[in-house]
Design an enzyme around this catalytic site. Structure first.
Site, PDB file in Angstrom:
ATOM      1  N   ASP A  15      71.506  96.670  28.952  1.00 58.56           N
ATOM      2  CA  ASP A  15      72.214  97.949  29.777  1.00 58.56           C
ATOM      3  C   ASP A  15      71.320  99.210  29.747  1.00 58.56           C
ATOM      4  OD1 ASP A  15      72.102  98.707  27.174  1.00 58.56           O
ATOM      5  OD2 ASP A  15      74.215  99.556  26.851  1.00 58.56           O
ATOM      6  N   GLU A  16      69.761  98.882  29.696  1.00 55.41           N
ATOM      7  CA  GLU A  16      68.783  99.894  29.728  1.00 55.41           C
ATOM      8  C   GLU A  16      67.559  99.462  30.112  1.00 55.41           C
ATOM      9  OE1 GLU A  16      67.727 101.805  26.119  1.00 55.41           O
ATOM     10  OE2 GLU A  16      68.816 100.250  24.782  1.00 55.41           O
TER      11      GLU A  16
END
EC number: 2.7.7.7
Length: 396
Positions: free
Chosen positions: A111-112
């Site tokens: 998610d990053e």
């Protein structure tokens, strides 16, 4: 010219991605706007909170606590199981969108990611460019992100944490004193619970106090990790963005444990199992690796990753285990572990490998042994031949 680095971080990723899927399927309620959580497997993990909505946060619900306690705080809270296939697809969609803006992307986790947009701003200011990216993700994919902006990866990552959700934050060198130094030392990247406790014992409570501390004392007490966190506290990070490519650039394997572990022997056996799998996959792809990293997630959902670049490319399981074990021992602060992972990167083909003449005989023997074991396991199964450290586990 200074670099322009973005850190893009999805806001409450698991819950946001679940919400987007439910809305696409015709459900009326946006679970991001009501008290809700994504919960783990209640049977094996006693129902821990993996992600929470902003309304749930107002009830004092925190990531990592049990669903039992979450329900006591908010009896009507909505609980949804994790859907990892959904998360993988959402992550891929975001990466594909970001590649339209620059090829210089490093996927840091599901998610990053980091983006080096130094040469891709097209005459725009960095905040304006980040705003376009942020709004494109929101409008096209349906979820929000934070974007941290700075001149290196460390400060960009710290910037993205400053103000959430759906925000753009900068953290340049001249802003460190006002924006980062007042923060508790435990909020600094790579300062875990154990390290925080040890720093507190030295009367270091804030990032600023760490930045001003005698680095020689830190190196004497904590070795290279002490020097690293001191540099981070001063905004020093010289690492580069590893460019994201469609072809295989790394091989990884990780496992979420059925219970939090602190037993060194048990953790080592799991590490060996992960490395066995990675070694075979590496050789199946006819590749060697030049970098090994170990990732852990502690019981309080803090993530740590250490990487070692190798002098010589390797493909033998023995080498992978030795390096991974060394990296793990250097980084682990004895916190309970709930996830353990190993990644092999810097992949290259056999034709480009240089082997030290001192190790040539050993490397050749290991290569023959590994290929023989690979062949036997493919024919008769993974468990037909096991390393002694794993066999002892079965005999006990």
């Amino acid at each position: 010219m200074s670099k322009v680095i973005f850190h893009v971080d999805v806001n409450s990723a698991f819950l946001s991605w679940t919400a987007v899927e439910k809305l696409k399927n015709g459900e009326d309620i946006d679970i991001r706007k009501v008290p809700s959580v994504i919960g783990g497997d209640e049977k094996s993990r006693h129902g821990v909170v993996l992600a929470k909505s902003t309304p749930a946060k107002k009830y004092g619900i925190v990531t990592g606590e049990s669903l039992y306690h979450a329900r006591k705080k908010c009896p009507n809270i909505l609980v949804f199981p994790p859907r990892f296939d959904t998360y993988r697809k959402a992550s891929e969609s975001m990466m594909n969108l970001l590649k339209r803006f620059t090829p210089h992307i490093e996927k840091y986790s599901i998610d990053e990611c980091f983006m080096d947009v130094t040469n891709d701003l097209r005459g725009m200011e960095s905040v304006e460019f980040a705003s376009i990216i942020k709004e494109r993700i929101k409008n096209e994919l349906g979820f929000t992100v934070n974007v941290g902006i700075s001149t290196n990866r460390l400060l960009a990552k710290m910037a993205s944490e400053l103000n959430k959700p759906d925000k753009i934050n900068t953290l340049y060198k001249h802003e460190i004193k006002d924006k980062m130094w007042p923060l508790p030392v435990g909020e600094l990247f790579m300062v875990g619970k154990s390290m925080k406790r040890k720093l507190n014992e030295l009367h270091i409570k804030t990032i600023g106090e760490l930045a001003k501390y005698d680095v020689n004392i830190l190196k004497a007490k904590f070795k290279s990790h002490g020097n690293m966190v001191w540099e981070y506290a001063n905004g020093i990070d010289n690492s580069d963005i590893s460019r994201y490519r469609d072809e295989i650039k790394c091989i990884s394997n990780e496992t979420t444990l059925s219970m939090d572990l602190t037993d060194t022997e048990k953790i080592h056996k799991i590490l060996v199992t992960l490395c066995e799998n990675l070694g075979q996959r590496l050789r199946d792809a006819n590749k060697y690796c030049t970098s090994i990293s170990v990732n852990i997630r502690t019981s309080d959902f803090r993530n740590y990753s250490h990487q070692k670049k190798l002098k010589n490319a390797v493909s033998s399981t023995r080498d992978i285990i030795l390096y991974a074990d060394k990296i793990f021992n250097e980084m682990w602060g004895r916190e309970p572990i709930r996830l353990l992972g190993v990644q092999l990167s810097g992949l290259c083909s056999g034709s480009s490998v240089q082997i030290s003449m001192f190790d040539e005989k050993t490397d050749t023997r290991n290569e023959i042994l590994d290929k023989t074991l690979d062949s036997i396991r493919k024919k008769y199964g993974d468990n037909v031949i096991m390393r002694s450290v794993l066999l002892e586990k079965e005999e006990k």
